[in-house]
Design an enzyme around this catalytic site. Sequence first.
Site, PDB file in Angstrom:
ATOM      1  CG  HIS A  81       5.713  13.324 110.142  1.00 46.17           C
ATOM      2  ND1 HIS A  81       5.288  12.202 109.492  1.00 46.17           N
ATOM      3  CD2 HIS A  81       4.892  13.495 111.197  1.00 46.17           C
ATOM      4  CE1 HIS A  81       4.225  11.720 110.111  1.00 46.17           C
ATOM      5  NE2 HIS A  81       3.965  12.474 111.153  1.00 46.17           N
ATOM      6  CG  PHE A  82       7.956  10.003 112.220  1.00 40.79           C
ATOM      7  CD1 PHE A  82       7.283  10.783 113.170  1.00 40.79           C
ATOM      8  CD2 PHE A  82       7.222   9.093 111.456  1.00 40.79           C
ATOM      9  CE1 PHE A  82       5.924  10.633 113.386  1.00 40.79           C
ATOM     10  CE2 PHE A  82       5.842   8.957 111.666  1.00 40.79           C
ATOM     11  CZ  PHE A  82       5.202   9.734 112.628  1.00 40.79           C
TER      12      PHE A  82
END
Lengths: 149, 149, 149, 149, 149, 149
Positions: free
Chosen positions: D46-47
Amino acid sequence: MTFKEIIAKLPYAKPFLFVDEILEVNENGISGTYTFDKNHDFYKGHFKNNPVTPGVILTESMAQIGLVSFGIYLMNESGESIDEIQIALTSSEIDFYKPIFPGEKVIVKSQKEYFRFNKLKCKVEMFNLNEELVCRGKIAGMIATKKLK
Amino acid sequence: MTFKEIIAKLPYAKPFLFVDEILEVNENGISGTYTFDKNHDFYKGHFKNNPVTPGVILTESMAQIGLVSFGIYLMNESGESIDEIQIALTSSEIDFYKPIFPGEKVIVKSQKEYFRFNKLKCKVEMFNLNEELVCRGKIAGMIATKKLK
Amino acid sequence: MTFKEIIAKLPYAKPFLFVDEILEVNENGISGTYTFDKNHDFYKGHFKNNPVTPGVILTESMAQIGLVSFGIYLMNESGESIDEIQIALTSSEIDFYKPIFPGEKVIVKSQKEYFRFNKLKCKVEMFNLNEELVCRGKIAGMIATKKLK
Amino acid sequence: MTFKEIIAKLPYAKPFLFVDEILEVNENGISGTYTFDKNHDFYKGHFKNNPVTPGVILTESMAQIGLVSFGIYLMNESGESIDEIQIALTSSEIDFYKPIFPGEKVIVKSQKEYFRFNKLKCKVEMFNLNEELVCRGKIAGMIATKKLK
Amino acid sequence: MTFKEIIAKLPYAKPFLFVDEILEVNENGISGTYTFDKNHDFYKGHFKNNPVTPGVILTESMAQIGLVSFGIYLMNESGESIDEIQIALTSSEIDFYKPIFPGEKVIVKSQKEYFRFNKLKCKVEMFNLNEELVCRGKIAGMIATKKLK
Amino acid sequence: MTFKEIIAKLPYAKPFLFVDEILEVNENGISGTYTFDKNHDFYKGHFKNNPVTPGVILTESMAQIGLVSFGIYLMNESGESIDEIQIALTSSEIDFYKPIFPGEKVIVKSQKEYFRFNKLKCKVEMFNLNEELVCRGKIAGMIATKKLK
C-alpha cells in the site's frame, strides 16, 4: 493579498456578483458583506408585487463570499496560481430563518471544514444588520485553475 | 385543475420564473420541465466569458416545479383557497452532479415527504435530456394563502 | 476491459491486496470476492489467541473491490488513462454485523452514488457464503492518474 | 490503574498492535500516541512503490487508543473485571484529511459519547506532529469480559 | 411460536400495554395493531378538553409492537430463553404526520435494521384505517433475559 | 410573565402533566424540573413487577418543559396571544442513557434551534440529581393559538 485583490479574482460579473467587501480572512475562515440592490431584476418576479430576496440568491451570496472568495485566498496562500479560477458548486445544505428585503445589507461568516483535492467545504452563516441569523448551512465546491471536469 | 391553471397561480414572474410546463401531478408527486433561455441575464456574470447555469438557479427551478407548483395542486385538492399564495423557502439540501448550459432543457421530478401545518417537504431530482442526473436533494417550504410570519 | 485487466491495474500488492476476482461490473456498480487467507500476519495480533478478521480489513476489502476496482473501470470507460492510478480514501462510514473468521470467503457489492471531479462515492455491502450481511456502508475516495494533492 | 497496565490488558499483539503510549485518561476521554514503524508489512503493498499508511490502519490506531484502551480504563473504574477483554467493532465513520507516511508519529484524542450496555461510542481525532488534523470521526464497539455474541 | 405466545411474553401490563394483536412476523419484520381505548387516563390531560393521543404514546405503541414483540420472536427463533425479558429503549427518532383520536385503531409495521449484541434496531411506521401514514421513524433498544446494566 | 403564569397556560392536566417548576427562561432557552410521582398509573404496567419510568414519558416531560413552556414564553414575549394554546409534536429524536425510577426528580434544559412559522425546534437534555445525563435529543412542534391543521 489584499481584500480587493481577492474580489478582483472572482469569476463572477454583474448582475450575478453578490460580494461587496471582504472584512477579514485567515487560514480558518472569512467574513464579508453584500447589500442587495433594489434594482436587481429578480425582484420583478420574486414575487409578483411583493419583492423579497430569493433564498437561492442568499445562498449564492454565501457561496461567493464564504466559499469562492475564501478559496481564492487559500489557494494563493498555498502558492497555487489563482488566474482563471474555475468553480463548481458540489453541495449546499441551508436552513432559512429570516427574509431579506430589497436594499438590505447582510454579513456572511464562513468557517473552513476542510480543503483537500481542490474541494473546499465550509460552514456558513448570514446575518442582517440587527445581528439576527438569516440563514445557515454548509456549502461545498470544487475550486481549481485547470479545467474542471 | 389543469396544468395551466397551476402555472397561472404561481407567485413568480419573469425573469424569475423557472417553470415551462407540468407533465404530471398527483397526490404523491409532480414532474415538469424548464428550458434555460440563453438570454437570461445571469449568464453574463456566471461566469465571466463562460456561461453556465448557476447551481442556485437549478435549485430554484426544482423548488418552483417540485415544491410550489405541487403545493398549489395539493392545497386545491384539499379544498383550500389558492388565491394569493404566499411562499417561504425553509430549507434546501442539494447535491450537484452535472452542469447545465444555456439553452438546455431539464426535467424535474418531485415526491412528497410530508405536507402538514402548511409545510411541504419533497425529494426532488433534475435530469437533462440524456436522462442523466443533474442534481438531487430535499427542499422544504411554507405555503399558505394568509400572510406568513 | 476484462476483469483480470482491472485487477492488474490495482495499485496494491501483497500482503495488502484484498481482491481475488471481479464477478460483474457496469456503469452503476461492481461485485467481487475475496477469501481471507488463514496465514495473514494480522491474525497473529487480532486478537491474541483468538483470530478474527479486523473490521478495518473488511473495510479495506470493500474499498479495494467496491471503490478502486470500480473506479479503474469507470475511468477506462470514459477514455481516461488508467496507468499509474493514484488513490486516496476520503471517507468511510461502516456498520458491522457479523464476524469473518480466517479462511472465510466474502462477496462485496458496490453501487455508485456519484463520480465527479475524480471523486467516487459508493454504497458497499459485504456478504458471507450464507448470504448474511457482514458489513455495509459508504466509502468515498479520490482516484486519478496524476499526482493527488 | 497505570497507563502501562491499560496497554498490558489490550487484546492485540504485534504486528496488529497500534498503541505506543497513553498520555492521559479520565472519565471523559483519553489521548495516546503511536509511531508507524517503517518496516510494517502493509507498506509493501500500500501502495506498490509508494508507501503510505492505509486509512483503515489509521482507523485501527484510533480504535485501539480511543475506544479499547479507554474502555479498559472505564470498566476497571466501574469495578468490572478486565481479564480476557472481548472486543467487537460495531461502527466507524471517519473523514480523512492528511496522509501519514512510514515512520510518522501520531497523537489520538478521544471523547466519550456514551458507555452503556457494554457499548462504548467515542468521537476520535488523529493529529500529526505539526498539530494538523489527519482524520476524525466516530467509532463504536462492544467491550466485555464475557463471550460476545 | 404463536402470535398469542409472543404477546403473553411482553413485560408490559395495563394500563401501559399498547399491543392488541400481531398480524404477521418473520425474520425481517413484524406488523400488529392496537386500538386506543377512549377511557385511557392520559386523555384527561392531553389536552384539557381536547383529547388527542400523545405522540409519545404513539411512539410507545410502535416500540411495543415493532421492537419488543419482534425481539421476543427473534430471540425465540435463535434458541434463546424468552422468560423474564428485560427491555431498555436506547434511541427513538420519529416524525409525526397525522393525529390519532380516542377510539382509533392503528397498524404498526416494523422492519429489522439489525439485531446484534442484544440490540435491536428497526424502521417503524404507523398507519390509520384510511391507510394514511401517522408517524414513522427508527427505534432501538436492548432486549435480554439477563439483568441489563 | 412569571414562571407560574407559564405553567398555568400549559394545555395539559393531570395525570398527563409532567412539569413542576420553571427554573429559568430567556430568549435562548429554558430549564425546569419534574419529580416522577410513585403513584403514576403507568408504573403498574411498565414493567410488570419492575417499575421504571418509560422512555417515552421522559420524552414527554422534556417536551412539556423544553418545548411547550418555552414556546408559551416566546409567544408572549413577541406579543402574541397565549390563550387557548394548541400544540402538535412534529418530531422527536432522543438517545437514552440512564433509567429514572419512581420518585426521582429530574432537571430539563432546552436551547432554541429556531422558532418560525409557529414551529419551535429545541435541543433538550434531562439530568438526574447526580447531574448525570439521562437523555438528550431534539424535539420540534407546532405551537399556535389558532386551530392547527
